[in-house]
Design an enzyme around this catalytic site. Structure first.
Site, short mmCIF file in Angstrom:
data_model
loop_
_atom_site.label_atom_id
_atom_site.label_comp_id
_atom_site.label_asym_id
_atom_site.label_seq_id
_atom_site.Cartn_x
_atom_site.Cartn_y
_atom_site.Cartn_z
N CYS A 52 0.86 -1.18 0.00
CA CYS A 52 0.00 0.00 0.00
C CYS A 52 0.90 1.22 0.00
O CYS A 52 2.05 1.15 0.43
CB CYS A 52 -0.86 0.06 1.26
SG CYS A 52 -1.80 -1.41 1.61
N HIS A 54 1.26 5.75 -1.26
CA HIS A 54 0.74 7.00 -1.80
C HIS A 54 1.58 7.41 -3.01
O HIS A 54 2.81 7.31 -2.96
CB HIS A 54 0.83 8.11 -0.75
CG HIS A 54 0.10 7.79 0.51
ND1 HIS A 54 0.69 7.13 1.56
CD2 HIS A 54 -1.18 8.00 0.87
CE1 HIS A 54 -0.19 6.98 2.53
NE2 HIS A 54 -1.33 7.50 2.13
N GLU A 101 -8.73 7.83 2.65
CA GLU A 101 -8.03 7.75 1.38
C GLU A 101 -8.92 7.38 0.20
O GLU A 101 -9.79 6.51 0.31
CB GLU A 101 -6.89 6.73 1.49
CG GLU A 101 -5.88 7.12 2.55
CD GLU A 101 -4.71 6.19 2.70
OE1 GLU A 101 -3.70 6.63 3.26
OE2 GLU A 101 -4.79 5.01 2.28
#
Length: 168
Positions: A52, A54, A101
């Site tokens: 995971c 960004h 998110e």
């Protein structure tokens, strides 16, 4: 359009921000799951899906998946596919941290074996999909990440994901 240090971006007033989640499978159809390193600021020691993260400003999300997979897991992937393009979530507080998110979910195939970065990954294992589902669904004590368990609900209903699993 904004960036902030990790703990400033994940708190009681977390703004919706861009992320991604990826489930990496091997040629046996097993899912790579990872335990977040104990030194992680957000959700330490918690088991989750493969990777995971960004995207950086102006970075394509697919490029971010490849970059973080290489950095966190020391591995390469192939056949990256977007499965849940609009997945968004907000977690309940966990040690004062709230995730909020826009987090499209991907699947990929492992091209190489994991060689985890110990600052990111405490442990990893390969699980059959049904083993993962049983463990995640029966978790009520945050052994598994909140987003991973939440994504599972949508993955089970996704025709794209079921078609991907059908190859095994």
């Amino acid at each position: 359009g904004e960036t902030a240090p990790k703990l400033e971006a994940h708190n009681a007033h977390t703004k919706l921000h861009s992320a991604f989640s990826c489930y990496i499978f091997n040629d046996k159809g097993e899912l790579l799951v990872t335990q977040r390193a104990s030194i992680k600021k957000v959700w330490p020691n918690v088991w989750t899906n493969s990777v995971c993260g960004h995207p950086k400003p102006d970075e394509a999300r697919e490029d971010a998946v490849i970059r973080r997979t290489s950095y966190e897991l020391g591995m390469e992937i192939a056949d990256l596919q977007l499965i849940l393009p609009t997945y968004t979530y907000k977690t309940p507080p966990y040690n004062g941290i709230i995730e909020y998110e826009f987090c499209p979910v991907y699947v990929a195939m492992a091209s190489t074996k994991p060689n985890p970065n110990k600052e990111e990954v405490g442990d990893y294992k390969w699980l059959r999909w049904d083993e993962f589902v049983a463990q995640a669904k029966n978790d009520s004590s945050d052994v598994w990440s909140w987003w991973c368990k939440d994504q599972l609900k949508q993955l089970e209903q996704s025709e794209l994901f079921q078609s991907f699993l059908g190859r095994f």
